[in-house]
Design an enzyme around this catalytic site. Structure first.
Site, PDB file in Angstrom:
ATOM      1  N   GLY A  11     -14.218 -11.580  11.576  1.00 17.40           N
ATOM      2  CA  GLY A  11     -15.317 -12.387  11.053  1.00 17.40           C
ATOM      3  C   GLY A  11     -15.523 -12.248  13.348  1.00 17.40           C
ATOM      4  N   ALA A  13     -16.815 -12.124  15.939  1.00 19.42           N
ATOM      5  CA  ALA A  13     -17.970 -12.346  16.354  1.00 19.42           C
ATOM      6  C   ALA A  13     -19.171 -12.898  15.264  1.00 19.42           C
ATOM      7  CB  ALA A  13     -18.708 -11.215  16.226  1.00 19.42           C
ATOM      8  N   MET A  15     -19.844 -17.118  13.264  1.00 21.05           N
ATOM      9  CA  MET A  15     -20.304 -18.682  13.380  1.00 21.05           C
ATOM     10  C   MET A  15     -18.769 -19.011  13.793  1.00 21.05           C
ATOM     11  SD  MET A  15     -24.329 -19.543  12.034  1.00 21.05           S
ATOM     12  CE  MET A  15     -23.670 -19.412  10.387  1.00 21.05           C
ATOM     13  N   ARG A  92     -23.737 -12.360   0.300  1.00 19.29           N
ATOM     14  CA  ARG A  92     -24.777 -12.006  -0.916  1.00 19.29           C
ATOM     15  C   ARG A  92     -25.846 -11.474   0.092  1.00 19.29           C
ATOM     16  NH1 ARG A  92     -25.149 -13.203  -6.891  1.00 19.29           N
ATOM     17  NH2 ARG A  92     -23.506 -14.307  -6.877  1.00 19.29           N
ATOM     18  N   GLY A 130     -13.181 -16.253   4.394  1.00 15.08           N
ATOM     19  CA  GLY A 130     -14.909 -15.906   3.697  1.00 15.08           C
ATOM     20  C   GLY A 130     -15.051 -16.292   1.612  1.00 15.08           C
ATOM     21  N   ASP A 159     -14.329 -28.379   1.370  1.00 15.04           N
ATOM     22  CA  ASP A 159     -14.732 -29.721   0.467  1.00 15.04           C
ATOM     23  C   ASP A 159     -14.617 -30.663   0.515  1.00 15.04           C
ATOM     24  OD1 ASP A 159     -16.562 -26.974  -0.825  1.00 15.04           O
ATOM     25  OD2 ASP A 159     -13.897 -26.598  -1.500  1.00 15.04           O
ATOM     26  N   HIS A 187     -14.243 -22.323  -5.189  1.00 14.90           N
ATOM     27  CA  HIS A 187     -14.618 -23.221  -3.891  1.00 14.90           C
ATOM     28  C   HIS A 187     -16.273 -22.776  -4.139  1.00 14.90           C
ATOM     29  CE1 HIS A 187     -16.542 -23.587   0.517  1.00 14.90           C
ATOM     30  NE2 HIS A 187     -16.952 -22.588  -0.141  1.00 14.90           N
TER      31      HIS A 187
HETATM   32  P1  NAX Z   1     -20.996 -15.241  10.055  1.00 17.25           P
HETATM   33  O1  NAX Z   1     -22.192 -14.108   9.389  1.00 17.25           O
HETATM   34  O2  NAX Z   1     -22.052 -15.406  10.566  1.00 17.25           O
HETATM   35  O3  NAX Z   1     -19.836 -13.592  10.322  1.00 17.25           O
HETATM   36  C1  NAX Z   1     -19.351 -13.116   9.831  1.00 17.25           C
HETATM   37  C2  NAX Z   1     -18.851 -11.848  10.192  1.00 17.25           C
HETATM   38  O4  NAX Z   1     -17.788 -11.107   9.761  1.00 17.25           O
HETATM   39  C3  NAX Z   1     -19.499 -11.195  11.399  1.00 17.25           C
HETATM   40  O5  NAX Z   1     -19.393 -11.078  13.124  1.00 17.25           O
HETATM   41  C4  NAX Z   1     -19.508 -10.116  10.476  1.00 17.25           C
HETATM   42  O6  NAX Z   1     -19.501  -8.578  11.108  1.00 17.25           O
HETATM   43  C5  NAX Z   1     -17.853  -9.948  10.211  1.00 17.25           C
HETATM   44  N1  NAX Z   1     -17.222  -8.649   9.017  1.00 17.25           N
HETATM   45  C6  NAX Z   1     -17.687  -8.976   7.965  1.00 17.25           C
HETATM   46  N2  NAX Z   1     -17.280  -8.294   7.390  1.00 17.25           N
HETATM   47  C7  NAX Z   1     -15.808  -7.932   8.458  1.00 17.25           C
HETATM   48  C8  NAX Z   1     -14.361  -6.981   8.186  1.00 17.25           C
HETATM   49  N3  NAX Z   1     -14.723  -5.675   6.919  1.00 17.25           N
HETATM   50  N4  NAX Z   1     -13.798  -7.009   8.937  1.00 17.25           N
HETATM   51  C9  NAX Z   1     -13.609  -7.863  10.028  1.00 17.25           C
HETATM   52  N5  NAX Z   1     -15.024  -8.581  10.347  1.00 17.25           N
HETATM   53  C10 NAX Z   1     -15.861  -8.485   8.954  1.00 17.25           C
HETATM   54  O7  NAX Z   1     -20.903 -15.636   9.079  1.00 17.25           O
HETATM   55  P2  NAX Z   1     -19.664 -17.197   9.170  1.00 17.25           P
HETATM   56  O8  NAX Z   1     -20.339 -18.215   9.125  1.00 17.25           O
HETATM   57  O9  NAX Z   1     -18.623 -17.261  10.311  1.00 17.25           O
HETATM   58  O10 NAX Z   1     -18.630 -17.691   7.976  1.00 17.25           O
HETATM   59  C11 NAX Z   1     -17.687 -16.640   7.603  1.00 17.25           C
HETATM   60  C12 NAX Z   1     -17.372 -16.683   5.709  1.00 17.25           C
HETATM   61  O11 NAX Z   1     -16.928 -17.466   5.494  1.00 17.25           O
HETATM   62  C13 NAX Z   1     -18.592 -16.978   5.303  1.00 17.25           C
HETATM   63  O12 NAX Z   1     -18.538 -15.729   3.660  1.00 17.25           O
HETATM   64  C14 NAX Z   1     -19.254 -17.753   4.553  1.00 17.25           C
HETATM   65  O13 NAX Z   1     -19.576 -17.634   3.325  1.00 17.25           O
HETATM   66  C15 NAX Z   1     -17.535 -18.434   4.245  1.00 17.25           C
HETATM   67  N6  NAX Z   1     -17.744 -19.744   4.337  1.00 17.25           N
HETATM   68  C16 NAX Z   1     -16.697 -20.318   3.569  1.00 17.25           C
HETATM   69  C17 NAX Z   1     -16.292 -22.038   3.916  1.00 17.25           C
HETATM   70  C18 NAX Z   1     -15.323 -22.513   2.745  1.00 17.25           C
HETATM   71  O14 NAX Z   1     -14.853 -22.900   2.496  1.00 17.25           O
HETATM   72  N7  NAX Z   1     -14.002 -21.083   2.345  1.00 17.25           N
HETATM   73  C19 NAX Z   1     -17.141 -22.531   3.848  1.00 17.25           C
HETATM   74  C20 NAX Z   1     -17.757 -21.948   5.803  1.00 17.25           C
HETATM   75  C21 NAX Z   1     -18.184 -20.690   5.021  1.00 17.25           C
HETATM   76  O15 NAX Z   1     -19.344 -20.640   4.051  1.00 17.25           O
END
Ligand code: NAX
Length: 328
Positions: A11, A13, A15, A92, A130, A159, A187
Site C-alpha cells: 500500500g 502509494a 496515505m 469497505r 490494513g 489505539d 482493532h
Molecule cells: P489508502 O487507501 O490511502 O492506501 C491504501 C493503499 O493500499 C492504496 O494505495 C492501494 O492501492 C493499496 N493496496 C490495495 N490493495 C493492495 C494490494 N493487494 N497490494 C498492495 N497494495 C494494495 O489507505 P491508508 O489511509 O494508507 O490506510 C491503509 C490501511 O490502514 C487501511 O486498511 C486502514 O483502514 C488501515 N488503518 C489501520 C489502522 C490500525 O490501527 N490498524 C489505523 C490507520 C488506518 O485506518
C-alpha cells in the site's frame, strides 16, 4: 555500517505510506545505525504513484536508505524481507457486507502470506495494519505455515497511543507520565482500553477507574471513536499518527520495550487470559528485542472482563467468517 535490513511496505502509494516511507528512510524505524532497503508493493493501477514516491525518496538523499524498488508482484516485494509492513488493504465499499469485506481482504492477505512464506528472510517479522487488521493478520499467518505465528502481529498501537493521550489529559499530566496502558481485543469499536493497571504521574490508574461514569461514558468511547472523529475533522482518516504508531510498534518489537513499561499489540493467542488459542488478539505485551511476550498475571476487574469478552466474541465471529470462506 551494518548489513541493510530489507523492509517491505504494501500500500506504498497510500496515505499512511506517504508518511511512513519518509520516516523509515530517515532511519526512524530501526534506529540511526541501521541502513534499510525498501521494497514497495502496490496494485498495478497505483504503481506509477508509488514510483513517484520512490523518486521523492531518492530526492531526500537519506544516508541510511540503500535502495528502493517498486513492484506489483508480492513474490518480488517479499523476497528477502526482514520486516514486512502490510498496510494496503481493501476498504469497505458502499453496501459491502462484512463477509464481502473479509473475502476481498482474504484475496490480498492470503497470497501475501504465501509469498512471505516462500520468499521472505528466515527472520521475517510481519506487522498487519490494513483493516480489518486482526483478521487480516490471522489470514496472512495462516497462509504462511513455515513462519512461526509469533512473528505476525496486528497493529493496535495507534489505539494505545490515543488512550495514553486521553488519559494524560484527563489526569492533568503530560503523556510521558503515563505507563502500562493496555488495549485488549480487536482493532475495532469493541476494543477495550484498560486503565486499571496504568500508572499516571506516579498514581495508580485504578483510582481514576473508580469514576466509572467517566470511564464508560467518555474515555472508552473517545478512544474507540477517535478514528471517526479524525475523519470528521480532517475529511480523511488518520495518516501521520498511524505511521507514527507503526514506527513505535516496530521499534519496540526490535529494540525492546522500556524497563517497567509495556505496550499493546495484536498477537497470536496461546490462551492467555482465557482468549481462545489462535485468535489474533490485542494484549499488553513486552518485547526483549527478539519477540513479543504477553504480560502475565494481571488481575482483571469484572468491569474489564465483560468488555474484553465482548471484543473476543467479535474476534471469534470474524474467525468463523473467514473460516467459512476457506481463508484460514
Ligand atoms: P489508502 O487507501 O490511502 O492506501 C491504501 C493503499 O493500499 C492504496 O494505495 C492501494 O492501492 C493499496 N493496496 C490495495 N490493495 C493492495 C494490494 N493487494 N497490494 C498492495 N497494495 C494494495 O489507505 P491508508 O489511509 O494508507 O490506510 C491503509 C490501511 O490502514 C487501511 O486498511 C486502514 O483502514 C488501515 N488503518 C489501520 C489502522 C490500525 O490501527 N490498524 C489505523 C490507520 C488506518 O485506518
Amino acid at each position: 555500517m551494518t548489513t541493510p535490513v530489507t523492509v517491505t511496505v504494501t500500500g506504498a502509494a497510500g496515505m499512511i505510506g506517504y508518511s511512513l516511507l519518509f520516516r523509515t528512510g530517515a532511519g526512524q524505524l530501526l534506529g540511526a545505525s541501521t541502513p534499510v532497503r525498501l521494497r514497495l508493493l502496490e496494485i498495478p493501477q497505483a504503481v506509477r504513484v508509488a514510483e513517484g514516491v520512490a523518486m521523492e525518496l531518492d530526492d531526500c538523499a537519506f544516508p541510511l536508505l540503500m535502495d528502493v524498488e517498486v513492484t506489483d508482484d508480492p513474490r518480488v516485494a517479499f523476497d528477502g524481507a526482514n520486516v514486512a509492513l502490510l498496510v494496503g488493504a481493501r476498504p469497505r465499499g458502499k453496501g459491502m457486507e462484512r463477509a464481502d469485506l473479509l473475502g476481498a481482504n482474504g484475496a490480498i492477505f492470503g497470497p501475501q502470506g504465501r509469498a512471505i512464506n516462500d520468499a521472505a528472510a528466515d527472520d521475517v517479522r510481519v506487522l498487519v495494519v490494513g483493516n480489518p487488521a486482526n483478521s487480516n493478520a490471522l489470514i496472512a499467518a495462516s497462509n504462511a505455515p513455515d513462519v512461526p505465528k509469533e512473528r505476525f502481529s496486528a497493529m493496535t498501537r495507534l489505539d494505545h497511543n490515543r488512550a495514553m493521550s486521553q488519559l494524560a489529559r484527563h489526569a492533568g499530566v503530560h503523556v510521558s507520565q503515563v505507563r502500562r496502558m493496555s488495549i485488549w481485543g480487536n482493532h475495532s469499536a469493541t476494543q477495550y482500553p484498560d486503565v486499571f493497571h496504568t500508572v499516571v504521574g506516579g498514581r495508580p490508574g485504578v483510582e481514576l477507574a473508580e469514576d466509572t461514569a467517566w470511564l464508560a461514558g467518555e474515555f472508552i468511547p473517545t478512544v474507540a471513536q477517535r478514528g471517526a472523529a479524525i475523519i470528521e475533522a480532517r475529511g480523511s482518516s488518520s495518516q501521520a499518527s498511524a505511521a507514527d504508531a507503526i514506527i513505535d510498534h516496530v521499534r519496540d518489537w526490535y529494540l525492546g520495550t522500556p524497563e517497567g513499561d509495556w505496550t499493546s499489540a495484536g498477537v497470536w493467542s496461546t490462551g492467555h487470559y482465557g482468549v481462545p488459542d489462535g485468535l489474533m488478539c490485542s494484549f499488553p505485551v513486552t518485547s526483549d528485542g527478539k519477540g513479543w511476550s504477553v504480560v502475565d498475571g494481571l488481575e482483571i476487574a469484572p468491569f474489564s472482563r465483560e468488555r474484553i469478552d465482548a471484543s473476543i466474541a467479535e474476534l471469534v465471529e470474524e474467525r468463523e467468517a473467514v473460516r467459512a470462506l476457506g481463508l484460514v
